[in-house]
Design a protein around this motif. Structure first.
Motif, PDB file in Angstrom:
ATOM      1  N   ALA A 165       0.858  -1.186   0.000  1.00  0.00           N
ATOM      2  CA  ALA A 165       0.000   0.000   0.000  1.00  0.00           C
ATOM      3  C   ALA A 165       0.891   1.231   0.000  1.00  0.00           C
ATOM      4  CB  ALA A 165      -0.919   0.012   1.218  1.00  0.00           C
ATOM      5  N   SER A 166       0.613   2.181  -0.879  1.00  0.00           N
ATOM      6  CA  SER A 166       1.481   3.358  -0.997  1.00  0.00           C
ATOM      7  C   SER A 166       0.662   4.624  -1.193  1.00  0.00           C
ATOM      8  CB  SER A 166       2.474   3.189  -2.149  1.00  0.00           C
ATOM      9  OG  SER A 166       1.798   3.040  -3.387  1.00  0.00           O
ATOM     10  N   ASP A 167       1.211   5.709  -0.695  1.00  0.00           N
ATOM     11  CA  ASP A 167       0.573   7.024  -0.788  1.00  0.00           C
ATOM     12  C   ASP A 167       1.558   8.000  -1.420  1.00  0.00           C
ATOM     13  OD1 ASP A 167      -0.922   9.328  -0.494  1.00  0.00           O
ATOM     14  OD2 ASP A 167      -0.305   9.617   1.589  1.00  0.00           O
ATOM     15  N   LYS A 168       1.159   8.580  -2.546  1.00  0.00           N
ATOM     16  CA  LYS A 168       1.990   9.572  -3.232  1.00  0.00           C
ATOM     17  C   LYS A 168       1.182  10.843  -3.490  1.00  0.00           C
ATOM     18  CE  LYS A 168       4.951   6.088  -5.419  1.00  0.00           C
ATOM     19  NZ  LYS A 168       5.543   5.588  -6.683  1.00  0.00           N
ATOM     20  N   ILE A 206      -2.715  16.665   4.483  1.00  0.00           N
ATOM     21  CA  ILE A 206      -2.815  15.329   3.908  1.00  0.00           C
ATOM     22  C   ILE A 206      -2.909  14.368   5.082  1.00  0.00           C
ATOM     23  CG2 ILE A 206      -1.698  13.529   2.553  1.00  0.00           C
ATOM     24  CD1 ILE A 206      -0.302  15.666   0.945  1.00  0.00           C
ATOM     25  N   ARG A 207      -4.040  13.702   5.201  1.00  0.00           N
ATOM     26  CA  ARG A 207      -4.251  12.783   6.321  1.00  0.00           C
ATOM     27  C   ARG A 207      -4.791  11.462   5.751  1.00  0.00           C
ATOM     28  NH1 ARG A 207      -7.646  15.245  10.968  1.00  0.00           N
ATOM     29  NH2 ARG A 207      -5.713  16.379  11.306  1.00  0.00           N
ATOM     30  N   ASN A 208      -3.882  10.660   5.251  1.00  0.00           N
ATOM     31  CA  ASN A 208      -4.229   9.377   4.654  1.00  0.00           C
ATOM     32  C   ASN A 208      -3.861   8.233   5.589  1.00  0.00           C
ATOM     33  OD1 ASN A 208      -5.087  10.708   2.386  1.00  0.00           O
ATOM     34  ND2 ASN A 208      -3.303  10.210   1.143  1.00  0.00           N
ATOM     35  N   ASP A 209      -4.723   7.238   5.664  1.00  0.00           N
ATOM     36  CA  ASP A 209      -4.403   5.989   6.359  1.00  0.00           C
ATOM     37  C   ASP A 209      -3.859   5.010   5.328  1.00  0.00           C
ATOM     38  OD1 ASP A 209      -5.382   7.123   8.618  1.00  0.00           O
ATOM     39  OD2 ASP A 209      -7.285   6.043   8.627  1.00  0.00           O
ATOM     40  N   VAL A 210      -2.638   4.557   5.524  1.00  0.00           N
ATOM     41  CA  VAL A 210      -1.977   3.658   4.577  1.00  0.00           C
ATOM     42  C   VAL A 210      -1.700   2.342   5.298  1.00  0.00           C
ATOM     43  CG1 VAL A 210      -0.069   3.392   2.946  1.00  0.00           C
ATOM     44  CG2 VAL A 210      -0.912   5.678   3.509  1.00  0.00           C
ATOM     45  N   LEU A 274       0.598   6.914   8.690  1.00  0.00           N
ATOM     46  CA  LEU A 274       1.124   5.696   8.087  1.00  0.00           C
ATOM     47  C   LEU A 274       0.960   4.562   9.071  1.00  0.00           C
ATOM     48  CD1 LEU A 274       2.754   4.411   5.720  1.00  0.00           C
ATOM     49  CD2 LEU A 274       4.805   4.927   7.040  1.00  0.00           C
ATOM     50  N   TYR A 275       0.380   3.469   8.591  1.00  0.00           N
ATOM     51  CA  TYR A 275       0.165   2.312   9.463  1.00  0.00           C
ATOM     52  C   TYR A 275       0.729   1.043   8.825  1.00  0.00           C
ATOM     53  CZ  TYR A 275      -3.194   5.236  11.947  1.00  0.00           C
ATOM     54  OH  TYR A 275      -3.799   6.240  12.652  1.00  0.00           O
ATOM     55  N   PRO A 276       2.022   0.812   8.918  1.00  0.00           N
ATOM     56  CA  PRO A 276       2.529  -0.470   8.461  1.00  0.00           C
ATOM     57  C   PRO A 276       2.022  -1.556   9.396  1.00  0.00           C
ATOM     58  CG  PRO A 276       4.265   0.759   9.553  1.00  0.00           C
ATOM     59  CD  PRO A 276       3.063   1.664   9.491  1.00  0.00           C
ATOM     60  N   ASN A 277       1.483  -2.631   8.848  1.00  0.00           N
ATOM     61  CA  ASN A 277       0.813  -3.587   9.721  1.00  0.00           C
ATOM     62  C   ASN A 277       0.938  -4.984   9.153  1.00  0.00           C
ATOM     63  OD1 ASN A 277      -0.758  -4.807  11.610  1.00  0.00           O
ATOM     64  ND2 ASN A 277      -2.592  -3.606  11.244  1.00  0.00           N
ATOM     65  N   PHE A 278       1.588  -5.859   9.891  1.00  0.00           N
ATOM     66  CA  PHE A 278       1.626  -7.271   9.533  1.00  0.00           C
ATOM     67  C   PHE A 278       0.886  -8.021  10.618  1.00  0.00           C
ATOM     68  CE2 PHE A 278       3.393 -11.505   9.997  1.00  0.00           C
ATOM     69  CZ  PHE A 278       3.319 -11.985   8.699  1.00  0.00           C
ATOM     70  N   ARG A 279      -0.183  -8.683  10.222  1.00  0.00           N
ATOM     71  CA  ARG A 279      -0.971  -9.410  11.215  1.00  0.00           C
ATOM     72  C   ARG A 279      -1.033 -10.882  10.824  1.00  0.00           C
ATOM     73  NH1 ARG A 279      -6.498  -6.342  12.220  1.00  0.00           N
ATOM     74  NH2 ARG A 279      -6.564  -6.382   9.945  1.00  0.00           N
ATOM     75  N   TYR A 280      -0.894 -11.716  11.837  1.00  0.00           N
ATOM     76  CA  TYR A 280      -0.991 -13.163  11.596  1.00  0.00           C
ATOM     77  C   TYR A 280      -1.612 -13.806  12.807  1.00  0.00           C
ATOM     78  CZ  TYR A 280       0.260 -17.979  10.954  1.00  0.00           C
ATOM     79  OH  TYR A 280       0.195 -19.320  10.834  1.00  0.00           O
TER      80      TYR A 280
END
Length: 281
Positions: A165-168, A206-210, A274-280
């Protein structure tokens, strides 16, 4: 006076949902929204606003408000709308594929040019000159989108799996306000008064959830995967220039002469999230 109010809202989704059997033997399975190799796929607002005024008493105002994924502050609360740019695979069974790619990209673009000029002039040969001039610019720009890429509750084959997921998003804002007041009383009793005000304000958010993530309750399915990458990228950018100028000139050869001048420029910029998220599990 000149004004421009623009708003874009959207929900863009690419997904595979509750598919019982997906097979791409020797090939790739790709689910994408706004792929990186096509940068022209974006939501875009371009606003050019100008105002000019002339006279002994002169007022010029220019307003530009641009929203992508944001509620209009004049109508609703000043907050994000429910805009989404999503790519996902959920509740499915992928039986064969060499590569599985899920990616979502937002590249919203706001470009705003706002300018105003105000000029006031008073000339008298018998005394007393009065002039007033004012110029004001406001540029408000908002971008707020949920950018999400994920694989959830899905059986995966022995494949290379990439989730991104990327925001530009970009905001470019230019604001200029100029004001000038002039008075002249060369003879008689004199008296000249002047007031010149120039103000330019720029407010950008700029307030994006990534978000990018993988979620699966059964560990056996994850063990089949050759490689798993989960990536979030934030390259959002705000560029703003805010100018203000004010000139007041008064001449009186006798008695009184007065001159007032003011100029102010301000810019408020906010960029997140920015929300980097790895869930398992």
């Amino acid at each position: 006076m000149a004004g421009s109010i623009n708003r874009i809202t959207r929900k863009v989704q690419a997904y595979i949902y509750n598919a019982n059997s997906i097979q791409a033997p020797g090939g790739d399975l790709i689910v994408q929204v706004n792929p990186d190799d096509n940068p022209d796929e974006r939501s875009k607002i371009t606003a050019n606003v100008g105002a000019g005024s002339a006279g002994t008493v002169s007022i010029g105002v220019a307003l530009s408000r641009n929203y992508i994924g944001w509620k209009d502050a004049w109508v609703d609360a000043d907050e994000r709308a429910d805009d989404k740019v999503h790519a996902y695979i959920q509740g499915s069974k992928i039986k064969s594929a060499n590569n599985v790619t899920v990616s979502s990209r937002d590249a919203s673009d706001i470009t705003s040019h706002v300018g105003v000029v105000s000029f006031g002039l008073a000339v008298t040969k018998k005394g007393t000159a009065l002039d007033f001039s004012g110029a004001g610019v406001e540029s408000t720009n908002r971008i707020g989108v949920e950018v999400c890429a994920y694989i959830m509750d899905t059986d995966l084959p022995e494949a290379n799996v990439a989730i991104k997921a990327s925001d530009k998003s970009t905001i470019t804002s230019y604001g200029f306000a100029g004001a000038m007041a002039a008075g002249w009383t060369p003879v008689a009793t004199g008296q000249a008064f002047g007031l010149s005000i120039g103000a330019s304000v720029s407010k950008n958010i700029i307030r994006n959830d990534v978000k990018a993530y993988f979620s699966k309750s059964e560990i056996d399915s994850l063990q089949k995967v050759n490689n798993l990458s989960v990536i979030t990228v934030n390259e959002s950018n705000i560029n703003t220039t805010s100018w203000a100028a004010s000139v007041s000139l008064q001449v009186a050869e006798s008695a009184s002469a007065g001159a007032f001048s003011g100029g102010g420029a301000g810019a408020h910029n906010f960029r997140g999230r920015l929300y980097p998220n790895f869930r398992y599990g």
